[in-house]
Structure formats: C-alpha cells, structure tokens
Design a protein around this motif. Structure first.
Motif, PDB file in Angstrom:
ATOM      1  N   ALA A   1      32.671  26.192  36.857  1.00 23.20           N
ATOM      2  CA  ALA A   1      33.326  24.988  37.916  1.00 23.20           C
ATOM      3  C   ALA A   1      34.806  25.568  38.265  1.00 23.20           C
ATOM      4  O   ALA A   1      34.908  25.332  39.433  1.00 23.20           O
ATOM      5  N   GLU A   2      35.639  25.604  37.254  1.00 28.45           N
ATOM      6  CA  GLU A   2      36.888  26.401  37.478  1.00 28.45           C
ATOM      7  C   GLU A   2      36.849  27.439  38.496  1.00 28.45           C
ATOM      8  O   GLU A   2      37.653  27.481  39.409  1.00 28.45           O
ATOM      9  N   LEU A   3      35.994  28.570  38.410  1.00 29.69           N
ATOM     10  CA  LEU A   3      35.887  29.729  39.077  1.00 29.69           C
ATOM     11  C   LEU A   3      35.623  29.399  40.641  1.00 29.69           C
ATOM     12  O   LEU A   3      36.202  29.791  41.450  1.00 29.69           O
ATOM     13  N   HIS A   4      34.628  28.434  40.500  1.00 27.20           N
ATOM     14  CA  HIS A   4      34.051  28.164  41.942  1.00 27.20           C
ATOM     15  C   HIS A   4      35.358  27.490  42.860  1.00 27.20           C
ATOM     16  O   HIS A   4      35.392  27.614  43.921  1.00 27.20           O
ATOM     17  N   ASP A   5      35.801  26.331  41.972  1.00 24.33           N
ATOM     18  CA  ASP A   5      36.865  25.673  42.831  1.00 24.33           C
ATOM     19  C   ASP A   5      38.096  26.340  43.026  1.00 24.33           C
ATOM     20  O   ASP A   5      38.696  26.230  44.107  1.00 24.33           O
ATOM     21  N   ARG A   6      38.685  27.450  42.229  1.00 21.59           N
ATOM     22  CA  ARG A   6      39.809  27.936  42.516  1.00 21.59           C
ATOM     23  C   ARG A   6      39.383  29.072  43.667  1.00 21.59           C
ATOM     24  O   ARG A   6      40.519  29.361  44.374  1.00 21.59           O
ATOM     25  N   SER A   7      38.151  29.544  43.991  1.00 18.80           N
ATOM     26  CA  SER A   7      37.886  30.609  44.890  1.00 18.80           C
ATOM     27  C   SER A   7      37.572  30.020  46.073  1.00 18.80           C
ATOM     28  O   SER A   7      37.335  30.636  47.170  1.00 18.80           O
ATOM     29  N   SER A   8      37.182  28.681  45.952  1.00 18.23           N
ATOM     30  CA  SER A   8      36.661  27.672  47.078  1.00 18.23           C
ATOM     31  C   SER A   8      35.421  28.473  47.523  1.00 18.23           C
ATOM     32  O   SER A   8      34.751  28.362  48.741  1.00 18.23           O
ATOM     33  N   GLY A   9      34.663  29.189  46.934  1.00 16.67           N
ATOM     34  CA  GLY A   9      33.387  29.901  47.109  1.00 16.67           C
ATOM     35  C   GLY A   9      33.497  31.226  47.850  1.00 16.67           C
ATOM     36  O   GLY A   9      32.505  31.869  48.115  1.00 16.67           O
ATOM     37  N   TRP A  10      34.619  31.651  48.126  1.00 18.94           N
ATOM     38  CA  TRP A  10      34.826  32.904  48.541  1.00 18.94           C
ATOM     39  C   TRP A  10      34.745  34.110  47.699  1.00 18.94           C
ATOM     40  O   TRP A  10      35.438  34.411  46.757  1.00 18.94           O
ATOM     41  N   ALA A  11      33.549  34.893  48.104  1.00 17.23           N
ATOM     42  CA  ALA A  11      33.250  36.048  47.274  1.00 17.23           C
ATOM     43  C   ALA A  11      34.365  36.922  46.702  1.00 17.23           C
ATOM     44  O   ALA A  11      34.356  37.219  45.572  1.00 17.23           O
ATOM     45  N   ALA A  12      34.987  37.207  47.787  1.00 15.13           N
ATOM     46  CA  ALA A  12      36.229  38.322  47.260  1.00 15.13           C
ATOM     47  C   ALA A  12      37.301  37.551  46.013  1.00 15.13           C
ATOM     48  O   ALA A  12      37.774  38.024  45.144  1.00 15.13           O
ATOM     49  N   GLY A  13      37.678  36.153  46.390  1.00 12.66           N
ATOM     50  CA  GLY A  13      38.236  35.486  45.410  1.00 12.66           C
ATOM     51  C   GLY A  13      37.571  35.563  43.865  1.00 12.66           C
ATOM     52  O   GLY A  13      38.247  35.739  42.887  1.00 12.66           O
ATOM     53  N   LEU A  14      36.261  35.251  44.045  1.00 11.51           N
ATOM     54  CA  LEU A  14      35.335  35.217  42.774  1.00 11.51           C
ATOM     55  C   LEU A  14      35.631  36.675  42.084  1.00 11.51           C
ATOM     56  O   LEU A  14      35.678  36.818  40.894  1.00 11.51           O
ATOM     57  N   VAL A  15      35.313  37.645  42.929  1.00 11.28           N
ATOM     58  CA  VAL A  15      35.296  39.035  42.311  1.00 11.28           C
ATOM     59  C   VAL A  15      36.789  39.387  41.668  1.00 11.28           C
ATOM     60  O   VAL A  15      36.599  39.967  40.605  1.00 11.28           O
ATOM     61  N   LEU A  16      37.469  39.145  42.267  1.00 17.46           N
ATOM     62  CA  LEU A  16      39.092  39.423  41.798  1.00 17.46           C
ATOM     63  C   LEU A  16      39.227  38.331  40.508  1.00 17.46           C
ATOM     64  O   LEU A  16      39.837  39.145  39.579  1.00 17.46           O
ATOM     65  N   MET A  17      39.171  37.486  40.319  1.00 14.70           N
ATOM     66  CA  MET A  17      39.069  36.524  39.548  1.00 14.70           C
ATOM     67  C   MET A  17      38.138  37.171  38.107  1.00 14.70           C
ATOM     68  O   MET A  17      38.631  37.233  36.943  1.00 14.70           O
ATOM     69  N   LEU A  18      36.972  37.438  38.364  1.00 12.15           N
ATOM     70  CA  LEU A  18      36.139  38.037  37.417  1.00 12.15           C
ATOM     71  C   LEU A  18      36.748  39.483  36.834  1.00 12.15           C
ATOM     72  O   LEU A  18      36.810  39.684  35.680  1.00 12.15           O
ATOM     73  N   GLU A  19      37.127  40.337  37.861  1.00 10.95           N
ATOM     74  CA  GLU A  19      37.739  41.429  37.481  1.00 10.95           C
ATOM     75  C   GLU A  19      39.156  41.203  36.393  1.00 10.95           C
ATOM     76  O   GLU A  19      39.284  41.812  35.399  1.00 10.95           O
ATOM     77  N   HIS A  20      39.578  40.372  36.740  1.00 11.51           N
ATOM     78  CA  HIS A  20      40.987  39.882  35.944  1.00 11.51           C
ATOM     79  C   HIS A  20      40.584  39.499  34.248  1.00 11.51           C
ATOM     80  O   HIS A  20      41.170  39.747  33.704  1.00 11.51           O
ATOM     81  N   MET A  21      39.447  38.545  34.674  1.00 16.12           N
ATOM     82  CA  MET A  21      38.956  37.940  33.213  1.00 16.12           C
ATOM     83  C   MET A  21      38.374  39.160  32.317  1.00 16.12           C
ATOM     84  O   MET A  21      38.408  39.159  31.091  1.00 16.12           O
ATOM     85  N   CYS A  22      38.051  40.159  33.067  1.00 16.23           N
ATOM     86  CA  CYS A  22      36.993  41.388  32.236  1.00 16.23           C
ATOM     87  C   CYS A  22      37.961  42.057  31.718  1.00 16.23           C
ATOM     88  O   CYS A  22      37.551  43.145  31.138  1.00 16.23           O
ATOM     89  N   ARG A  23      39.219  42.140  31.929  1.00 17.56           N
ATOM     90  CA  ARG A  23      40.058  43.145  31.442  1.00 17.56           C
ATOM     91  C   ARG A  23      40.261  43.409  30.147  1.00 17.56           C
ATOM     92  O   ARG A  23      40.237  42.263  29.306  1.00 17.56           O
TER      93      ARG A  23
END
Length: 193
Positions: free
Chosen positions: A171-193
């Motif tokens: 829910a937080e990832l979706h809300d913070r990215s507003s559903g934008w693909a690039a935002g989701l991918v960037l947040m995921l890359e940061h979380m996976c480091r």
C-alpha cells in the motif's frame, strides 16, 4: 502527454516487443524542428534499424527548392514502404522539437500512414493544435496520463515480482509512487540494495 517517469517508454517498448514485426524508434530532439535535420536523422534511424534500402530516402533540398508538404508526403510514403506489415514507428520525446514546421511534417507522417503500420508518439505534453483534426476524426488516439498509472493490483504484481512484501508495504509503495511505473521501480531498487 504524460509526465516523465509515467512509464510511456516502457509501455511502448513492451508493446513493440510483444506485437511489432519491425521497430523503428526515433528519439526526437530540438534539432528536429528543422525539417532538413528531421528527414536526415529519420533516414539515419531507419538505416540503424536495419532498413538498408533507407539509404535511398531523399534528403530535403535547400529551402525554397521544394514544396514541404509534397516532399513530406513522398518521404513518408517511401519510408513506410520499407516497413513490413505489423511494424511500429515510435517518436520518443515528441515534445522536444517545437514549432510549426515539426508539427506540419509529423502531421504528414500520420496522414501517409498505411494499414498495417502503427505510430506511437511519446510526449510529456498534449499534442499541438496542428493535430486537432486528426484527434477529432479519431485517426490519432490520445492516451491520458492517468491511463498509464498502475492500478493497485498492477502495482502489487510488479512489487511481488521483485520482492516479498506485506500488505502495508504494498500500500505504501503504491501510494508513494501514485502508481507510476518509474517511481515503483526506483523505490524497489532502493529497497533491494
């Protein structure tokens, strides 16, 4: 038009991979406001895409030596004849070249489009007024930026494909990215480091 990071390029690339028999991708820049530069670099892009017969595409003669509308129509008919049925022609960063000449030439590209070849113009802005008739006649479809945003289910699917996430994280990832693909991918890359 849609904002940077909304997933336009990714969507077009995925579409091309899934559906196009041949892809001609053209990166528009400010120099393309000059029709001579646009025709030259379109020719180079076609050659780079493996269309060897593109070497025969004409270059725009000196200003005043030719009727631009006639030249553009002939140029795009010739270019499209090089593409097989099912081909996709992408104009990426469409908004980068401003001006009446660019809009005039691209309008000719749309008017000459044969059955079996598709064009996608990716832009951060709405189409210029020069395309009002094609939009009204529905020969050009404009995809609203909101249509590119992932739904919550799509967002969850993307996240789960990359990491195990609980409901509050999804829910937080979706809300913070507003559903934008690039935002989701960037947040995921940061979380996976």
């Amino acid at each position: 038009g849609a904002a940077p990071g909304s997933g336009k390029t990714t969507l077009a690339a995925s579409f091309a991979q899934a559906r196009a028999s041949k892809l001609l991708w053209y990166q528009v820049d400010a120099a393309d406001a000059d029709p001579a530069a646009l025709f030259h670099f379109l020719r180079e892009a076609a050659l780079g895409a493996g269309l060897s017969r593109a070497a025969k595409l004409p270059l725009l003669p000196a200003e005043g030596a030719v009727d631009l509308s006639v030249f553009a129509a002939q140029y795009f008919r010739c270019l499209y004849s090089l593409l097989p049925a099912g081909a996709l022609f992408v104009l990426d960063d469409f908004q980068a070249a401003e001006g009446d000449s660019f809009a005039f030439v691209v309008r000719a590209a749309f008017e000459q489009l044969p059955d079996g070849v598709s064009v996608i113009a990716l832009s951060h802005t709405d189409p210029p007024p020069a395309f009002a008739r094609q939009i009204a006649n529905r020969t050009i479809a404009v995809v609203d930026a909101q249509a590119l945003a992932f739904t919550r289910a799509e967002s969850d699917e993307l996240v789960r494909g990359r990491l195990a996430a609980d409901e509050p994280t999804l829910a937080e990832l979706h809300d913070r990215s507003s559903g934008w693909a690039a935002g989701l991918v960037l947040m995921l890359e940061h979380m996976c480091r």
